[in-house]
Structure formats: structure tokens, C-alpha cells
Design a protein around this motif. Structure first.
Motif, PDB file in Angstrom:
ATOM      1  N   ASN A  74     -89.789 -26.653  30.166  1.00 42.84           N
ATOM      2  CA  ASN A  74     -89.519 -27.669  29.408  1.00 42.84           C
ATOM      3  C   ASN A  74     -89.270 -28.876  30.224  1.00 42.84           C
ATOM      4  O   ASN A  74     -88.318 -28.750  31.357  1.00 42.84           O
ATOM      5  CB  ASN A  74     -88.151 -27.407  28.533  1.00 42.84           C
ATOM      6  N   ASP A  75     -89.824 -29.939  29.802  1.00 41.05           N
ATOM      7  CA  ASP A  75     -89.613 -31.137  30.589  1.00 41.05           C
ATOM      8  C   ASP A  75     -88.175 -31.806  30.498  1.00 41.05           C
ATOM      9  O   ASP A  75     -87.998 -32.711  31.100  1.00 41.05           O
ATOM     10  CB  ASP A  75     -90.708 -32.249  30.432  1.00 41.05           C
ATOM     11  N   LEU A  76     -87.298 -31.139  29.780  1.00 40.98           N
ATOM     12  CA  LEU A  76     -86.028 -31.684  29.601  1.00 40.98           C
ATOM     13  C   LEU A  76     -85.165 -31.783  30.912  1.00 40.98           C
ATOM     14  O   LEU A  76     -84.101 -32.437  30.973  1.00 40.98           O
ATOM     15  CB  LEU A  76     -85.234 -30.923  28.562  1.00 40.98           C
ATOM     16  N   LYS A 105    -103.854 -25.756  22.328  1.00 42.23           N
ATOM     17  CA  LYS A 105    -103.635 -24.890  21.114  1.00 42.23           C
ATOM     18  C   LYS A 105    -103.133 -23.468  21.484  1.00 42.23           C
ATOM     19  O   LYS A 105    -102.281 -23.054  20.695  1.00 42.23           O
ATOM     20  CB  LYS A 105    -105.102 -24.941  20.499  1.00 42.23           C
ATOM     21  N   ALA A 106    -103.841 -22.856  22.266  1.00 43.83           N
ATOM     22  CA  ALA A 106    -103.098 -21.713  22.969  1.00 43.83           C
ATOM     23  C   ALA A 106    -101.762 -21.585  23.499  1.00 43.83           C
ATOM     24  O   ALA A 106    -100.953 -20.593  23.082  1.00 43.83           O
ATOM     25  CB  ALA A 106    -104.079 -21.158  23.854  1.00 43.83           C
ATOM     26  N   GLN A 107    -101.447 -22.610  23.905  1.00 50.36           N
ATOM     27  CA  GLN A 107    -100.163 -22.787  24.718  1.00 50.36           C
ATOM     28  C   GLN A 107     -99.172 -22.940  23.548  1.00 50.36           C
ATOM     29  O   GLN A 107     -97.966 -22.178  23.600  1.00 50.36           O
ATOM     30  CB  GLN A 107    -100.141 -23.988  25.410  1.00 50.36           C
ATOM     31  N   LYS A 108     -99.391 -23.689  22.429  1.00 52.79           N
ATOM     32  CA  LYS A 108     -98.411 -23.885  21.221  1.00 52.79           C
ATOM     33  C   LYS A 108     -98.340 -22.540  20.600  1.00 52.79           C
ATOM     34  O   LYS A 108     -97.384 -22.248  19.968  1.00 52.79           O
ATOM     35  CB  LYS A 108     -98.769 -24.860  20.360  1.00 52.79           C
ATOM     36  N   GLU A 111     -96.091 -20.365  23.184  1.00 58.57           N
ATOM     37  CA  GLU A 111     -94.828 -21.033  23.557  1.00 58.57           C
ATOM     38  C   GLU A 111     -94.544 -22.128  22.674  1.00 58.57           C
ATOM     39  O   GLU A 111     -94.507 -23.335  22.845  1.00 58.57           O
ATOM     40  CB  GLU A 111     -95.105 -21.697  24.832  1.00 58.57           C
ATOM     41  N   PRO A 112     -94.101 -21.575  21.413  1.00 57.41           N
ATOM     42  CA  PRO A 112     -93.878 -22.672  20.203  1.00 57.41           C
ATOM     43  C   PRO A 112     -92.935 -23.911  20.551  1.00 57.41           C
ATOM     44  O   PRO A 112     -92.746 -24.950  20.094  1.00 57.41           O
ATOM     45  CB  PRO A 112     -93.488 -21.979  19.161  1.00 57.41           C
TER      46      PRO A 112
END
Length: 194
Positions: A74-76, A105-108, A111-112
Motif C-alpha cells: 500500500n502506498d499509504l 486487472k489480475a492485480q485487483k 490483491e483487492p
């Protein structure tokens, strides 16, 4: 034998028993690297934006002048860049990002709740610009999805462009249990041909 450097009072045992602090001076300096986050639980989940528990942990780490190692998706983490810079100046800080899929698309699918691959590479750029160490954990490489030549080359190219200092790679290992069941259900749903 560890005492705060940046705060005078911690409400630790030695604040109530001053003899402890004196006796600790005879101990040799210990070395430790504090790891927050990792493969089991990401400390920069979306709720961290409200809770800010990770920042509190990092303030303690800074206070004791410990080196810090973070692994996130996460870029947070960029919201704590001011504190990361202070820790890095005092001791050492490194922020690593798990990045395994170039295809958005695959990443989501896998890693939703995580930042996009591009957001993570942008975070590496921002961290490196501020002198904070950063690299890529390219694992697990998902068989037939993330271990393709196209995906591997894209991830390595983007990592280089972002200024990542290293890339660690490894394959997928699945032990019987919940993780394997969820992974296989995701494959059945989104990649039935596999």
C-alpha cells in the motif's frame, strides 16, 4: 537495556524504578531491526488511514533509535514519509513493496484492497527521492499468471525505472489450509482454464 533517545519519559519500568536505568548501563548495546508489516498482515491496510497505529509504532521505533524494515502493498506508507526520513537519518529505514503483477486487472483479482502496481512503483520513486531505501519483493510469482516472461520483464523494467535498489523473487508455495483453498477458488473463478 534500550532507552528512548528522543523522549525523556516513556512510562516504562525504569521510570518507576530508577535503579533499573543505572543497572542497564552495564549491558552491552544490543542491535535490533524492527520489522512492521510483512507477508502475514500488511500494516498499511486501508483502515490505517483512520487508526494510525502504524505511525504510533514508528514513533516508538524512532524514539528508541531502532532501524526499521517495512513490507507493504500500500502506498499509504507515503503519509509517514516525514517519520521515515527521521528514522533513516538516525539509524536506517527501508520500505519494501510486494509487487508481482503488471496487469492491473489480475492485480485487483489477487490483491483487492491493495494499491495498484503503478501506485507502488510511484511510492518507490518518492521514497528513493527522499533517500529512503526501497525495493521489490516479487513473490509469490503466480504460476501461469505472474511467472510469464512478459510479466517478469515488465516488473523488472518498472522496478529499475522507479529506482528500486533490489528485487527478491520466489515462487508460490501452497500448504493445505485456508490460503490454498482461497487461492484455488480464485483460480477456478477467474482462470478456469488453469
Amino acid at each position: 537495556g534500550y532507552f528512548p533517545v528522543h523522549k525523556k519519559e516513556q512510562f516504562a519500568m525504569y521510570d518507576f524504578f530508577p535503579d533499573l536505568k543505572e543497572s542497564a548501563k552495564t549491558h552491552k548495546d544490543g542491535k535490533a531491526i524492527i520489522n512492521i508489516g510483512g507477508g502475514v498482515c500488511d500494516v498499511y491496510q486501508p483502515v490505517e488511514k483512520e487508526v494510525r497505529m502504524t505511525r504510533e509504532l514508528m514513533e516508538i521505533i524512532y524514539d528508541y533509535k531502532f532501524p526499521l524494515w517495512i513490507l507493504t502493498k500500500n502506498d499509504l506508507v507515503l503519509e509517514d514519509i516525514d517519520l521515515l526520513k527521521k528514522i533513516n537519518k538516525d539509524s536506517y529505514a527501508v520500505v519494501n513493496f510486494t509487487i508481482t503483477l503488471a496487469n492491473e486487472k489480475a492485480q485487483k483479482i489477487f490483491e483487492p484492497g491493495a494499491s495498484s502496481t503503478q501506485e507502488r512503483f510511484d511510492a518507490i520513486k518518492a521514497l528513493r527521492k527522499e533517500g529512503i531505501h526501497s525495493g521489490v519483493y516479487f513473490y509469490p510469482a503466480l504460476p501461469f499468471i505472474g511467472d510469464t516472461i512478459e510479466n517478469v520483464e515488465t516488473i523488472y523494467k518498472q522496478a529499475k525505472e522507479a529506482g528500486a535498489e533490489f528485487i527478491y523473487s520466489s515462487g508460490l508455495t501452497l500448504k493445505p489450509g485456508r490460503s490454498k483453498d482461497e487461492y484455488m477458488n480464485t483460480i477456478r473463478k477467474h482462470y478456469p482454464d488453469l
